[in-house]
Design a protein around this motif. Structure first.
Motif, short mmCIF file in Angstrom:
data_model
loop_
_atom_site.label_atom_id
_atom_site.label_comp_id
_atom_site.label_asym_id
_atom_site.label_seq_id
_atom_site.Cartn_x
_atom_site.Cartn_y
_atom_site.Cartn_z
N PHE A 46 0.83 -1.19 0.00
CA PHE A 46 0.00 0.00 0.00
C PHE A 46 0.87 1.25 0.00
O PHE A 46 1.89 1.30 0.68
N VAL A 47 0.43 2.26 -0.75
CA VAL A 47 1.14 3.53 -0.80
C VAL A 47 0.27 4.67 -0.25
O VAL A 47 0.68 5.39 0.65
N ALA A 48 -0.93 4.82 -0.81
CA ALA A 48 -1.78 5.95 -0.40
C ALA A 48 -3.21 5.66 -0.82
O ALA A 48 -3.46 4.88 -1.74
N THR A 49 -4.15 6.31 -0.15
CA THR A 49 -5.55 6.17 -0.50
C THR A 49 -6.26 7.50 -0.31
O THR A 49 -5.83 8.34 0.51
N ILE A 50 -7.33 7.70 -1.06
CA ILE A 50 -8.11 8.92 -0.97
C ILE A 50 -9.58 8.58 -1.01
O ILE A 50 -10.02 7.74 -1.80
N GLY A 51 -10.36 9.20 -0.13
CA GLY A 51 -11.78 8.95 -0.08
C GLY A 51 -12.50 9.51 -1.29
O GLY A 51 -11.97 10.32 -2.04
N TRP A 52 -13.75 9.11 -1.46
CA TRP A 52 -14.50 9.49 -2.65
C TRP A 52 -14.68 10.99 -2.77
O TRP A 52 -14.74 11.53 -3.88
N SER A 53 -14.75 11.68 -1.65
CA SER A 53 -14.95 13.13 -1.70
C SER A 53 -13.63 13.89 -1.85
O SER A 53 -13.64 15.09 -2.15
N GLY A 54 -12.53 13.21 -1.62
CA GLY A 54 -11.24 13.87 -1.71
C GLY A 54 -10.81 14.57 -0.43
O GLY A 54 -9.74 15.17 -0.38
N THR A 55 -11.62 14.49 0.61
CA THR A 55 -11.30 15.20 1.85
C THR A 55 -10.52 14.35 2.84
O THR A 55 -10.01 14.87 3.83
N THR A 56 -10.45 13.05 2.59
CA THR A 56 -9.68 12.18 3.49
C THR A 56 -8.62 11.44 2.69
O THR A 56 -8.86 11.00 1.56
#
Length: 117
Positions: A46-56
């Motif tokens: 794993f490197v990075a993840t972003i929520g659907w809204s882009g805020t997390t």
């Protein structure tokens, strides 16, 4: 449904690259998107993840402070800005949705990042 990672290349240590994850057949705004990488002879990590809204967003400890994940839902694309690259960042980078990770073994085309010392 396809996910393709773009933007890899050869860069010197300390340099930067911006990867893009382009989706077809799905709307990225409906999903959490994650970046993973696989170095030669190693497991995918794993490197990075972003929520659907882009805020997390969340990052692996090894890339915190150097990588930034972002998304442009209008362009149906997720980005990974990689700064201060190190030779240990050398790997094939992939993107994927939370749905695929939980439900199937789909992995799209990755992009190779090579960091020279």
């Amino acid at each position: 449904v396809q996910l393709q990672a773009f933007g890899g290349g050869l860069v010197q240590a300390g340099g930067s690259l911006r990867l893009a994850c382009a989706a077809s057949g799905l709307t990225v705004s409906s999903y959490t998107i994650a970046w993973f990488r696989q170095a030669p002879g190693k497991e995918r990590e794993f490197v990075a993840t972003i929520g659907w809204s882009g805020t997390t967003a969340d990052y692996a400890d090894s890339v915190k402070g150097r990588f930034t994940i972002s998304r442009d839902n209008a362009e149906n694309t997720v980005y990974l800005q990689m700064d201060n690259l190190k030779p240990e960042d050398t790997a094939v980078y992939y993107c994927n949705t939370d749905y695929n990770l939980a439900n199937n073994d789909y992995w799209g085309q990755g992009t190779l990042v090579t960091v020279s010392s």
